[in-house]
Structures are given as C-alpha cells and as structure tokens.
Design a protein around this motif. Structure first.
Motif, PDB file in Angstrom:
ATOM      1  N   TYR A 145      -3.237   3.828  -2.663  1.00 61.63           N
ATOM      2  CA  TYR A 145      -2.991   2.933  -3.636  1.00 61.63           C
ATOM      3  C   TYR A 145      -2.807   1.722  -2.899  1.00 61.63           C
ATOM      4  O   TYR A 145      -2.043   1.806  -2.022  1.00 61.63           O
ATOM      5  N   TYR A 146      -3.651   0.488  -3.291  1.00 64.79           N
ATOM      6  CA  TYR A 146      -3.318  -0.808  -2.671  1.00 64.79           C
ATOM      7  C   TYR A 146      -2.908  -1.865  -3.652  1.00 64.79           C
ATOM      8  O   TYR A 146      -3.499  -1.726  -4.975  1.00 64.79           O
ATOM      9  N   ALA A 159       1.014  -1.212  -0.143  1.00 67.03           N
ATOM     10  CA  ALA A 159      -0.007   0.108   0.076  1.00 67.03           C
ATOM     11  C   ALA A 159       0.710   1.370   0.196  1.00 67.03           C
ATOM     12  O   ALA A 159       2.108   1.225   0.492  1.00 67.03           O
ATOM     13  N   ARG A 160       0.319   2.316  -0.447  1.00 70.42           N
ATOM     14  CA  ARG A 160       0.987   3.679  -0.744  1.00 70.42           C
ATOM     15  C   ARG A 160      -0.014   4.670  -0.244  1.00 70.42           C
ATOM     16  O   ARG A 160      -1.188   4.760  -0.747  1.00 70.42           O
ATOM     17  N   GLY A 176      -9.222  -3.807  -0.135  1.00 67.62           N
ATOM     18  CA  GLY A 176     -10.762  -4.297   0.513  1.00 67.62           C
ATOM     19  C   GLY A 176     -10.478  -5.061   1.696  1.00 67.62           C
ATOM     20  O   GLY A 176     -11.512  -5.271   2.499  1.00 67.62           O
ATOM     21  N   ARG A 177      -9.393  -5.487   2.037  1.00 65.00           N
ATOM     22  CA  ARG A 177      -8.914  -6.003   3.516  1.00 65.00           C
ATOM     23  C   ARG A 177      -8.057  -5.126   4.264  1.00 65.00           C
ATOM     24  O   ARG A 177      -8.118  -4.974   5.601  1.00 65.00           O
ATOM     25  N   PHE A 178      -6.976  -4.371   3.698  1.00 64.73           N
ATOM     26  CA  PHE A 178      -6.149  -3.519   4.322  1.00 64.73           C
ATOM     27  C   PHE A 178      -6.296  -2.121   4.290  1.00 64.73           C
ATOM     28  O   PHE A 178      -7.022  -1.733   3.161  1.00 64.73           O
ATOM     29  N   THR A 179      -6.213  -1.364   5.275  1.00 65.78           N
ATOM     30  CA  THR A 179      -6.196   0.043   5.057  1.00 65.78           C
ATOM     31  C   THR A 179      -5.017   0.912   5.630  1.00 65.78           C
ATOM     32  O   THR A 179      -4.465   0.526   6.606  1.00 65.78           O
ATOM     33  N   ILE A 180      -4.391   1.763   4.847  1.00 70.96           N
ATOM     34  CA  ILE A 180      -3.051   2.435   5.094  1.00 70.96           C
ATOM     35  C   ILE A 180      -3.871   3.827   5.695  1.00 70.96           C
ATOM     36  O   ILE A 180      -4.721   4.422   4.766  1.00 70.96           O
ATOM     37  N   SER A 181      -3.082   4.353   6.408  1.00 66.17           N
ATOM     38  CA  SER A 181      -3.605   5.782   6.772  1.00 66.17           C
ATOM     39  C   SER A 181      -2.041   6.377   7.658  1.00 66.17           C
ATOM     40  O   SER A 181      -1.366   5.686   7.936  1.00 66.17           O
ATOM     41  N   ARG A 182      -2.377   7.734   7.778  1.00 66.71           N
ATOM     42  CA  ARG A 182      -1.208   8.466   8.250  1.00 66.71           C
ATOM     43  C   ARG A 182      -1.686   9.646   9.301  1.00 66.71           C
ATOM     44  O   ARG A 182      -2.727   9.910   9.003  1.00 66.71           O
ATOM     45  N   ASP A 183      -0.911   9.729  10.292  1.00 68.79           N
ATOM     46  CA  ASP A 183      -1.101  10.815  11.148  1.00 68.79           C
ATOM     47  C   ASP A 183       0.403  11.684  11.151  1.00 68.79           C
ATOM     48  O   ASP A 183       1.188  11.415  11.927  1.00 68.79           O
TER      49      ASP A 183
END
Length: 121
Positions: free
Chosen positions: A59-60, A49-50, A66-73
């Motif tokens: 982008y995955y 993921a990016r 649909g199963r993984f989620t990337i996020s940032r803080d």
C-alpha cells in the motif's frame, strides 16, 4: 528488541532516483509488517508505504504511488524503498518501521534512526 538501520539517502536533483534500504537485526524479520514514513521540517511524520509479511500486499500514499516501490527480502532481513522521479516535496527524513500497523506511526513498534533525502529544484 528489533534494531533497524536505514541507508541510501542523499542529495539529488529533481527527477533523480534513490534506493533506500533498511536492515533489521532480528532474524524473525518476516514476522513484521514493514513501513516507510517520512518527516519534513515542521511537519508531522507521514506514511509513505507499507508491505505485508510475505510481500504480497503493498500500500502506498497517494503522493508517492506510481513513483515509489517498496519491497522486502526476508532472507536478508531487509526492506527497500525505490524512489523514482523525485520531487522537491519528497525532501524529508525517511524512517523505516516494523510492527503490525497500517498507515499510522503509533501502530509500529520499532523504528530506525532515519536517513535524509534532499531533492533540489
């Protein structure tokens, strides 16, 4: 020099969830595109993921969409990878990376040491 430290890996059963974190030492963290990659034994490192600098563009890989989620803080200099419905084929060492890249490992300049994720069947 940006230092990245991953955490959150472990041994789980099929269908379980894990949340990986990657903390950056650099206060200019928001300047970097962040990526997650993984490498299983005997295989090449592959893109997972990016996420863009602001978090607006994500982008995955097809295998995790649909199963993984990337996020940032950006306030915490941290990027996350929420992994749901884990499968045995997700077993790998997971790495976070910082740079200007898209989906190719060589496009990223800084790497963490990796965290092991093992999914039992």
């Amino acid at each position: 020099q940006v230092q990245l430290v991953e955490s959150g890996g472990g041994l789980v059963e099929t269908g379980a969830s894990l949340r990986l974190s990657c903390a950056a030492s650099e206060r200019t963290f928001s300047r970097f595109i962040m990526g997650w990659f993984r490498q299983a034994p005997g295989k090449e490192r592959e893109f997972v993921a990016r996420i863009s600098r602001s978090g607006a563009i994500i982008y995955y890989a097809d295998s995790v969409r649909g199963r993984f989620t990337i996020s940032r803080d950006n306030a915490k200099n941290t990027v996350y990878l929420e992994m749901n419905k884990l499968k045995p084929e997700d077993t790998a060492v997971y790495y976070c990376a910082a740079g200007e890249g898209w989906c190719i490992p060589t496009e990223y300049d800084y790497w963490g040491q990796g965290t092991q994720v093992t999914v039992s069947s």
